[in-house]
Design an enzyme around this catalytic site. Structure first.
Site, short mmCIF file in Angstrom:
data_model
loop_
_atom_site.label_atom_id
_atom_site.label_comp_id
_atom_site.label_asym_id
_atom_site.label_seq_id
_atom_site.Cartn_x
_atom_site.Cartn_y
_atom_site.Cartn_z
N LYS A 13 0.85 -1.21 0.00
CA LYS A 13 0.00 0.00 0.00
C LYS A 13 0.88 1.25 0.00
O LYS A 13 2.06 1.21 0.38
CB LYS A 13 -0.93 0.04 1.22
N ASP A 57 -2.63 -1.31 10.46
CA ASP A 57 -2.85 -1.33 9.01
C ASP A 57 -3.48 -2.64 8.52
O ASP A 57 -3.83 -2.76 7.35
CB ASP A 57 -1.52 -1.15 8.26
#
Ligand code: ATP
Length: 294
Positions: free
Chosen positions: A12, A137
């Site tokens: 990401k 996350d």
């Protein structure tokens, strides 16, 4: 009988990372816009008679119970009161401790794969709770694509999906610890309302503009401490990137390019200069879920 399963574990970047304030529990209150990109690790998970094992081709990744994929498997087993085992082979392509969420992504991919492999029935809320306990996350990687993260980043909401075809990730070859990056941030006590307003202005610019308006509160303090990262950003801009920004807590910087030729040429030049550089594109949540088990 299903005895092994392959899963892609995507990296990401952050289109936005606003650090609002330090909370009483020690975490920072964040507003983040996450984005999965096409770079991914490959996980091959095979059922075993009971033990959890990790194998990884990158020596910087621990293969013991501190590996996030190990922790994910153990947490899922505990939560579902099962005694299944798994051997998790990780082909690392995502640089380690690079602000690209590699460990968190491996943890989420392991959860998704083991639910299939072990044929578990698990309530979605319970799955998100397990993911959040593994790391801030991790829940994001259960949904992928473009998503808003609030709280310490663990409360995630899928939003309109960003399209961005020509991104270049560049890593200077050293790690920045997440804890270190937050410690370097000096503006930790700024009042919440002042920070929320610019964030909503960013959202109001519209999703098309997001890559060029991307910003990260951790960038200035980390760049001040690591001039090598500032140099990567400077090089990306001088090679024609429309915008360049540190991802997460660094040290990877992403450049946003107008076209594939400019991104390709920059990738070649930066590799020749000794950097790790990789062209990627944004992966939306539809592609994310359609390709996880390819
Ligand atoms: P974050 O921003 O969430 O801290 P990151 O992208 O900066 O993530 P990771 O690649 O997730 O960093 O690695 C962080 C640390 O976690 C590394 O120091 C590494 O030793 C450890 N780690 C544990 N499990 C894994 C894994 N499966 N893959 C990568 N690193 C792992």
């Amino acid at each position: 009988m299903l005895s092994s399963i392959q899963i892609q574990s995507y990296a990401k970047i952050n289109w936005a990372l606003d650090v609002l304030f330090k909370r009483e529990d020690g975490y920072h209150e964040l507003r983040s816009i996450y984005q999965t990109v096409s770079l991914h690790d490959q996980l091959l998970i095979t059922e075993t008679s009971g033990q959890i094992e990790i194998v990884c081709d990158d020596p910087r990744v621990p293969c013991d119970e501190t590996n996030l994929a190990f922790k994910a498997a153990a947490a899922l087993r505990d939560a579902t009161h099962t005694s299944n085992g798994a051997r998790i082979e990780i082909q690392k392509r995502i640089p380690v401790a690079a602000g690209l969420g590699g460990g968190s992504s491996n943890a989420a991919a392991t959860l998704l794969a083991l639910i299939k492999l072990w044929k578990l029935q698990i309530d979605e809320r319970e799955l998100f709770r397990i993911a959040a306990a593994l790391g801030s996350d991790v829940p994001f990687f259960l949904i992928g694509g473009t998503a808003l993260g609030v709280g310490r980043g663990e409360e995630v909401y899928s939003i309109e999906q960003v399209r961005c075809e020509n991104l270049l990730l560049v890593n200077p070859g050293f790690a920045v610890s997440t804890r270190d990056a937050y410690e370097k941030l000096s503006r930790l006590t700024r009042p919440e309302p002042a920070s929320i307003i610019p964030f909503s202005q960013l959202a109001a610019k519209g999703i098309r503009e997001l890559p060029l308006a991307a910003r990260n509160d951790l960038e200035a303090p980390v760049l001040a401490a690591y001039p090598e990262i500032a140099e990567v950003k400077r090089r990306l801009l001088s090679l024609g990137a429309r915008h360049a920004l540190m991802s997460g807590s660094g040290a990877t910087v992403f450049g946003v390019f107008d076209n594939s030729q400019a991104a390709e040429q920059s990738e070649t030049e930066l590799r020749e200069a000794g950097y790790w550089a990789e062209r990627v594109r944004a992966v939306d949540r539809y592609e994310y879920h359609a390709t996880l088990f390819q």
